[in-house]
Enzyme design. Structure first.
Site, PDB file in Angstrom:
ATOM      1  N   ASN A  23       0.800  -1.235   0.000  1.00 39.01           N
ATOM      2  CA  ASN A  23       0.000   0.000   0.000  1.00 39.01           C
ATOM      3  C   ASN A  23       0.832   1.284   0.000  1.00 39.01           C
ATOM      4  O   ASN A  23       0.297   2.378   0.177  1.00 39.01           O
ATOM      5  CB  ASN A  23      -0.967   0.002   1.198  1.00 39.01           C
ATOM      6  CG  ASN A  23      -0.243  -0.029   2.533  1.00 39.01           C
ATOM      7  OD1 ASN A  23       0.990  -0.022   2.566  1.00 39.01           O
ATOM      8  ND2 ASN A  23      -0.992  -0.060   3.615  1.00 39.01           N
ATOM      9  N   ASP A  29       3.712  -5.689   4.498  1.00 39.74           N
ATOM     10  CA  ASP A  29       2.427  -6.019   5.120  1.00 39.74           C
ATOM     11  C   ASP A  29       1.945  -7.393   4.655  1.00 39.74           C
ATOM     12  O   ASP A  29       2.565  -8.037   3.803  1.00 39.74           O
ATOM     13  CB  ASP A  29       1.391  -4.932   4.810  1.00 39.74           C
ATOM     14  CG  ASP A  29       1.354  -4.545   3.333  1.00 39.74           C
ATOM     15  OD1 ASP A  29       1.361  -5.465   2.490  1.00 39.74           O
ATOM     16  OD2 ASP A  29       1.345  -3.343   3.025  1.00 39.74           O
ATOM     17  N   ASP A  98       5.101 -16.840  14.894  1.00 33.88           N
ATOM     18  CA  ASP A  98       6.051 -16.562  15.968  1.00 33.88           C
ATOM     19  C   ASP A  98       5.277 -16.455  17.278  1.00 33.88           C
ATOM     20  O   ASP A  98       4.266 -15.755  17.349  1.00 33.88           O
ATOM     21  CB  ASP A  98       6.784 -15.245  15.689  1.00 33.88           C
ATOM     22  CG  ASP A  98       8.263 -15.331  16.011  1.00 33.88           C
ATOM     23  OD1 ASP A  98       8.580 -15.744  17.138  1.00 33.88           O
ATOM     24  OD2 ASP A  98       9.099 -15.009  15.140  1.00 33.88           O
ATOM     25  N   ASP A 199       9.878 -17.724  20.572  1.00 37.36           N
ATOM     26  CA  ASP A 199      10.927 -16.754  20.874  1.00 37.36           C
ATOM     27  C   ASP A 199      11.495 -17.005  22.276  1.00 37.36           C
ATOM     28  O   ASP A 199      10.733 -17.160  23.238  1.00 37.36           O
ATOM     29  CB  ASP A 199      10.312 -15.353  20.786  1.00 37.36           C
ATOM     30  CG  ASP A 199      11.339 -14.246  20.880  1.00 37.36           C
ATOM     31  OD1 ASP A 199      12.203 -14.170  19.991  1.00 37.36           O
ATOM     32  OD2 ASP A 199      11.262 -13.460  21.836  1.00 37.36           O
ATOM     33  N   GLU A 254      13.515 -21.100  20.172  1.00 33.71           N
ATOM     34  CA  GLU A 254      14.767 -20.336  20.193  1.00 33.71           C
ATOM     35  C   GLU A 254      15.352 -20.465  21.600  1.00 33.71           C
ATOM     36  O   GLU A 254      14.725 -20.057  22.571  1.00 33.71           O
ATOM     37  CB  GLU A 254      14.492 -18.873  19.853  1.00 33.71           C
ATOM     38  CG  GLU A 254      15.767 -18.037  19.818  1.00 33.71           C
ATOM     39  CD  GLU A 254      15.490 -16.544  19.748  1.00 33.71           C
ATOM     40  OE1 GLU A 254      16.321 -15.841  19.141  1.00 33.71           O
ATOM     41  OE2 GLU A 254      14.468 -16.077  20.293  1.00 33.71           O
ATOM     42  N   HIS A 327      16.558 -12.991  11.139  1.00 32.00           N
ATOM     43  CA  HIS A 327      16.272 -11.565  11.341  1.00 32.00           C
ATOM     44  C   HIS A 327      17.163 -10.915  12.396  1.00 32.00           C
ATOM     45  O   HIS A 327      17.211  -9.688  12.482  1.00 32.00           O
ATOM     46  CB  HIS A 327      14.805 -11.397  11.744  1.00 32.00           C
ATOM     47  CG  HIS A 327      14.490 -12.023  13.064  1.00 32.00           C
ATOM     48  ND1 HIS A 327      14.483 -13.390  13.253  1.00 32.00           N
ATOM     49  CD2 HIS A 327      14.201 -11.479  14.272  1.00 32.00           C
ATOM     50  CE1 HIS A 327      14.197 -13.650  14.519  1.00 32.00           C
ATOM     51  NE2 HIS A 327      14.016 -12.518  15.152  1.00 32.00           N
ATOM     52  N   ASP A 328      17.853 -11.718  13.199  1.00 34.41           N
ATOM     53  CA  ASP A 328      18.732 -11.191  14.260  1.00 34.41           C
ATOM     54  C   ASP A 328      20.211 -11.306  13.916  1.00 34.41           C
ATOM     55  O   ASP A 328      21.059 -10.919  14.719  1.00 34.41           O
ATOM     56  CB  ASP A 328      18.498 -11.956  15.573  1.00 34.41           C
ATOM     57  CG  ASP A 328      17.241 -11.524  16.299  1.00 34.41           C
ATOM     58  OD1 ASP A 328      16.797 -10.380  16.085  1.00 34.41           O
ATOM     59  OD2 ASP A 328      16.691 -12.333  17.069  1.00 34.41           O
TER      60      ASP A 328
END
Length: 558
Positions: A23, A29, A98, A199, A254, A327-328
């Site tokens: 968008n 998104d 997650d 997580d 994790e 992502h980390d």
């Protein structure tokens, strides 16, 4: 042989904020992900792991959840989420959400109530303590630097936060809280979710009495008192009985600081807790004595030792998860390969190295394109809370050298993984028509999905082959692992064995040529090359190979 669909699967991790913006607001998104499902299907993946999309004030990019049963406004609506789930299922793919239940946001209703008074019914959902002699209840350090305690003036007590002060830790000692969490998990599973990535799940049990870390400093790491705590297996077994065992699902926990011995309990073959865990030992190979930001060169000998330890010690007892970035973590081709001259070759080699081991492989978005680390000129171009907290502590308060700390950020910063996905060579890499929430890596004109899909020799097409081979050869999933050429300075080679078949996996981890010699105890009648990242001469003899820089080959012996 305990066969399971999740052992045979390949998982693709999506960091929604950076994947695809539908968008034009600059933020990825849910609709943007749905638009790219055919791309994921073409790659061949089985499961999508979605980083958090729940309602959140976004202090830590969605890992601070204010409502576990609603969607973050900037990601879309629950209807958008349902359309994404339907789109995945209709293409034969599954969805892993997650689950962040070590802590919530301080804006979650539970915490808003909890901080109102000491006798509030939600008080015990969190970990509150009075201070000691005007200081924090103990000297634990947050993962994001500084004290793990925050003083709250309203009730004149401290609450524990192992991460940001806007992420108060939940009190798992409270059975009412645990039941709330299990009910929430069941709600998502009934909506059709196929599993959970959990997580920092091994932090949910803290040591009795919350003792200070030995060392006596005001802020001292207390990991031994909150990692793999005294009741963590009790809680996970209860979660398994109440929720997980009732569904045919995938679970990965994790677990920072977990050993193979711990993992054999978390991910035991009897299935009483989780399917597998994420371990971090191989992610710490380039960390010096001062931790993550004290960067040192990693050594191939150490990588061999760590990966082999996990392969052998979980053999027949548990299941490995296989990853080199997420992502980390920084981009794997920049960290373990060569992201300039041999970017394509080393990215293919690293993918082969990982996918041929025993365990479930995890691909992080853009890995299949060979996306690289980024070097932003200014600290202001970085978004990550961890980077900014560390910089303030080390440079502004600690007088460390700016250039040295910026170099550590270039190598290890989490935003390396979070730059927007590179779809094509148009403005902002085709990620958004607006201004991206985080700058795009300037190399997107060369490195992007549109180019990769047109090139039969691209990293993307190589990953397609890796995934296809996994479906065709049971040995890749279930064969046992053994290291060979342990002392070779350049080559990481190992075998996989299942009945009368053997794989030989050969990876040159350097930019120099290297010679491979097959150990004499490995005999065979025939040798077929399953995959390789260079064109080579068919008459090459497996017994002695001259490998080019970052060359990899996999042979199937019979």
């Amino acid at each position: 042989m305990n066969k399971k669909w999740w052992k045979e699967s390949v998982v693709y991790q999506i960091y929604p904020r950076s994947f695809n913006d539908s968008n034009g607001d600059g933020i990825g998104d849910l609709k943007g992900i749905t638009l790219k499902l055919d791309y994921l299907k073409e790659l061949g993946i089985d499961v999508v792991w979605l980083s958090p999309v729940y309602k959140s004030p976004n202090d830590d990019n969605g890992y601070d959840i204010s409502d576990y049963q609603d969607i973050m406004d900037e990601f879309g609506t629950m209807k958008d989420w349902e359309e994404l789930l339907d789109g995945l299922h209709s293409r034969g793919m599954k969805l892993m959400m997650d689950l962040v239940v070590n802590h919530s946001s301080d804006e979650h209703n539970w915490f808003v109530e909890s901080r109102k008074s000491k006798d509030n019914e939600y008080r015990d959902y969190y970990i509150w303590r009075p201070g000691k002699d005007g200081e924090e209840p103990n000297n634990w350090t947050s993962f994001f630097s500084g004290s793990a305690w925050q003083y709250d003036e309203q009730t004149e007590e401290y609450f524990l936060h192992l991460f940001s002060k806007k992420q108060p830790d939940l009190n798992w000692e409270n059975p009412v809280l645990r039941k709330e969490i299990y009910n929430m998990m069941t709600w998502w599973l009934e909506k059709g979710v196929d599993g959970f990535r959990m997580d920092v799940i091994n932090l949910i049990s803290k040591a009795d009495g919350l003792p200070s870390a030995p060392g006596g400093k005001r802020y001292d790491w207390g990991g031994e008192f909150f990692m793999n705590g005294p009741r963590v297996h009790e809680y996970l077994q209860e979660m398994n009985r109440e929720v997980l065992s009732k569904y045919d699902m995938i679970t990965v926990g994790e677990c920072p600081g977990a050993s193979p011995e711990d993992a054999a309990r978390y991910a035991n073959d009897e299935g009483t807790e989780l399917n597998m865990i994420f371990t971090f030992e191989h992610m710490d190979l380039d960390s010096g004595p001062g931790g993550k930001w004290n960067v040192k060169p990693w050594k191939l000998a150490d990588l061999k030792q760590v990966m082999t330890k996990w392969q052998k010690e979980l053999e027949g007892r548990g299941w490995n998860s296989l990853y080199l970035n997420n992502h980390d973590q920084p981009r794997m081709v920049s960290r373990f390969g060569n992201d300039t001259e041999y970017r394509v070759e080393s990215a293919k080699m690293l993918g082969t190295f990982l996918h041929m081991m025993q365990g479930t492989p995890y691909i992080y978005q853009g890995e299949e394109l060979g996306m690289t680390n980024v070097r932003f000129d200014s600290l202001e171009d970085y978004n990550d809370i961890e980077i900014h907290n560390m910089y303030r502590e080390k440079v502004i308060e600690g007088n460390e050298d700016h250039d040295k700390i910026m170099n550590a950020i270039y190598i290890k910063g989490r935003d390396n993984a979070r730059t927007p996905m590179q779809w094509d060579d148009s403005k902002n890499a085709g990620f958004t028509t607006g201004t991206p929430w985080l700058k795009v890596n300037p190399n997107y004109r060369e490195i992007n999905a549109e180019n990769a899909l047109k090139d039969p020799d691209s990293i993307f097409s190589y990953y397609q082959k890796l995934i296809k081979l996994r479906k065709e050869h049971e040995i890749i999933v279930y064969g046992t692992y053994d290291l060979i050429l342990e002392d070779h300075p350049s080559i990481y080679a190992y075998t996989r064995t299942l009945e009368d078949e053997k794989l030989v996996v050969i990876c040159n981890f350097t930019g120099e040529e290297a010679t491979f010699r097959l150990p004499e105890n490995i005999t065979y009648n025939s040798a077929e090359v399953l995959i390789e990242n260079y064109r080579f001469e068919e008459n090459d003899s497996l017994s002695s190979l001259d490998l080019k820089p970052y060359e990899t080959r996999v042979y199937l012996l019979k």
